[in-house]
Scaffold this motif. Sequence first.
Motif, mmCIF file in Angstrom:
data_model
loop_
_atom_site.group_PDB
_atom_site.id
_atom_site.type_symbol
_atom_site.label_atom_id
_atom_site.label_comp_id
_atom_site.label_asym_id
_atom_site.label_seq_id
_atom_site.Cartn_x
_atom_site.Cartn_y
_atom_site.Cartn_z
ATOM 1 N N ALA A 1 -7.340 1.049 -8.203
ATOM 2 C CA ALA A 1 -5.918 0.897 -7.871
ATOM 3 C C ALA A 1 -5.041 1.412 -9.008
ATOM 4 N N ILE A 2 -5.410 1.063 -10.236
ATOM 5 C CA ILE A 2 -4.656 1.492 -11.408
ATOM 6 C C ILE A 2 -4.673 3.015 -11.535
ATOM 7 N N GLY A 3 -5.862 3.607 -11.372
ATOM 8 C CA GLY A 3 -5.993 5.052 -11.491
ATOM 9 C C GLY A 3 -5.236 5.795 -10.417
ATOM 10 N N THR A 4 -5.239 5.257 -9.199
ATOM 11 C CA THR A 4 -4.482 5.877 -8.115
ATOM 12 C C THR A 4 -2.995 5.881 -8.447
ATOM 13 N N ALA A 5 -2.508 4.773 -8.968
ATOM 14 C CA ALA A 5 -1.083 4.671 -9.315
ATOM 15 C C ALA A 5 -0.683 5.707 -10.356
ATOM 16 N N GLU A 6 -1.581 5.953 -11.312
ATOM 17 C CA GLU A 6 -1.243 6.901 -12.384
ATOM 18 C C GLU A 6 -1.114 8.327 -11.865
ATOM 19 N N LEU A 7 -2.061 8.774 -11.043
ATOM 20 C CA LEU A 7 -2.160 10.187 -10.714
ATOM 21 C C LEU A 7 -1.521 10.584 -9.391
ATOM 22 N N VAL A 8 -1.324 9.631 -8.479
ATOM 23 C CA VAL A 8 -0.830 9.981 -7.152
ATOM 24 C C VAL A 8 0.606 10.500 -7.198
ATOM 25 N N ILE A 9 1.315 10.191 -8.272
ATOM 26 C CA ILE A 9 2.706 10.631 -8.406
ATOM 27 C C ILE A 9 2.818 12.152 -8.338
ATOM 28 N N VAL A 10 1.786 12.850 -8.802
ATOM 29 C CA VAL A 10 1.829 14.317 -8.827
ATOM 30 C C VAL A 10 1.974 14.876 -7.413
ATOM 31 N N GLY A 11 1.344 14.225 -6.444
ATOM 32 C CA GLY A 11 1.384 14.715 -5.076
ATOM 33 C C GLY A 11 2.689 14.469 -4.349
ATOM 34 N N VAL A 12 3.557 13.612 -4.888
ATOM 35 C CA VAL A 12 4.824 13.306 -4.205
ATOM 36 C C VAL A 12 6.041 13.592 -5.083
ATOM 37 N N LEU A 13 5.844 14.289 -6.186
ATOM 38 C CA LEU A 13 6.963 14.579 -7.086
ATOM 39 C C LEU A 13 8.080 15.344 -6.382
ATOM 40 N N GLY B 1 2.222 9.729 1.526
ATOM 41 C CA GLY B 1 3.589 10.056 1.130
ATOM 42 C C GLY B 1 4.154 11.221 1.902
ATOM 43 N N GLN B 2 3.336 12.221 2.164
ATOM 44 C CA GLN B 2 3.818 13.399 2.865
ATOM 45 C C GLN B 2 4.151 13.114 4.324
ATOM 46 N N ASN B 3 3.492 12.103 4.892
ATOM 47 C CA ASN B 3 3.731 11.792 6.300
ATOM 48 C C ASN B 3 4.730 10.670 6.525
ATOM 49 N N LEU B 4 4.791 9.709 5.584
ATOM 50 C CA LEU B 4 5.657 8.545 5.781
ATOM 51 C C LEU B 4 6.739 8.406 4.703
ATOM 52 N N GLY B 5 6.758 9.312 3.744
ATOM 53 C CA GLY B 5 7.735 9.222 2.667
ATOM 54 C C GLY B 5 7.093 8.701 1.391
ATOM 55 N N TRP B 6 7.654 9.094 0.234
ATOM 56 C CA TRP B 6 7.043 8.733 -1.040
ATOM 57 C C TRP B 6 7.005 7.232 -1.275
ATOM 58 N N GLN B 7 7.944 6.497 -0.654
ATOM 59 C CA GLN B 7 7.911 5.041 -0.802
ATOM 60 C C GLN B 7 6.629 4.452 -0.243
ATOM 61 N N ALA B 8 6.104 5.079 0.821
ATOM 62 C CA ALA B 8 4.858 4.592 1.429
ATOM 63 C C ALA B 8 3.688 4.733 0.456
ATOM 64 N N THR B 9 3.740 5.749 -0.398
ATOM 65 C CA THR B 9 2.683 5.932 -1.399
ATOM 66 C C THR B 9 2.632 4.744 -2.345
ATOM 67 N N PHE B 10 3.795 4.342 -2.866
ATOM 68 C CA PHE B 10 3.846 3.203 -3.773
ATOM 69 C C PHE B 10 3.502 1.902 -3.055
ATOM 70 N N ALA B 11 3.888 1.794 -1.788
ATOM 71 C CA ALA B 11 3.533 0.607 -1.017
ATOM 72 C C ALA B 11 2.022 0.517 -0.841
ATOM 73 N N GLY B 12 1.393 1.666 -0.593
ATOM 74 C CA GLY B 12 -0.060 1.686 -0.460
ATOM 75 C C GLY B 12 -0.754 1.268 -1.746
#
Length: 416
Positions: A27-39, A164-175
Amino acid sequence: MSTATAPGPGETRGTLALGALGLGAFAIGTAELVIVGVLNLIADDLDVSLSTAGLLVTAYALGISIGGPLVTAATIKVARHTLLCAALVVFVLGNLAAVFAGAFGMLIVARVLCGALHGLFLGAASAVATGLVAPEHRGQAVGLVFGGISVSTVFGVPLGTLLGQNLGWQATFAGVAVLGVVALVVIMIWVPAVRSGGSGGLGSQAQHAFHPRVLAMLAAQVLLMGSQFVAFTYLAAFLEDVTGIDGAMVSVFLMIFGVFSAIGTFAGGRFADVNASRTLLVGNLVLIVGLLGLYVFGESRPMVGVALAVWGVVGFGVTPALQLRVISLAGEGADLAATLGASAANVGVASGAAVGGWALATFGIEDVPLTALVCAVLALPAIWATRFLKVPAVQAPSAGSAAAAASDTTPVSTGS
């Protein structure tokens, strides 16, 4: 605080506990790197430039590098199990704050906070993991924890980006927040209390954690990790411009690296248990081979795939050995020192990216792997020299201090 009986890695309870810690790291690692995909999505939605949005990556790295040790220092007396749970609670809240962030500044604050919790969690998880197993299995325990980070690059980041690409970047952080909640629950259920890996208060911990032998090990880690990120930061551009692939194929080649990184992290823990210093030295040598292959055969797709696999195995495969060496060399300052490895790694990431950017601007994308290769060669004597750093001679044989007792099965001072 009660101390759990240390189970071997084959016992069900120990395996579940380590798996729970690995899930937290995922979970921690996903939070760090997933930002690149929704910048780009964040930049458009919050009306900032893409380069400004990139500060969210920097903010997280600063949170790890600076905030992690500071928060650990402030909570040095807190039981490790309690600290793990508290870190995940605040981590979840930080990601929820990002979901509802209406301004870029608030998002920056949320990223710094989550970065600090990232460093705190990994440090505490490393200390707990080494206290859950017998001395001869500590490298594997650390490998299982950091394996969660590697697996997040293979699965968590692509899935979070897709969300994030389908539901918005907020959905990425919610996930990510949901992942954090799941990790919190399984850690509360499966991870028992273990005695602290260090001893004394902040002053005593800092005295040992910042001892010259530990700082020397951390400096070598910066060099080893930094050399990789000279090339990794611009790997996608290299694949497109030199190897001649684009679109989905770039993702395939990046996944090759990610899969072998995950394999290497788990395997690296086993090798670290045999001899951590030797693992680092061999890993550095294999890294040189991988980077050389990437540079020499950059235009050949099959050979680039092989080079990425070779690089991937050792790239993160050395992480358990690095962490184990830092903890062992810190002795009674193990709890505080456990967060310093993540700080050093992020210093390496930042410096490596900067050197890679300089190489790109000066020589062109085709020579970036060569620059990384030179840096990896320069790291080799430093890694070799760390084998002579001596673990503190006076250590209690308790389960707690045992986390600081072993890095190699043979004495480091012998140079074996």
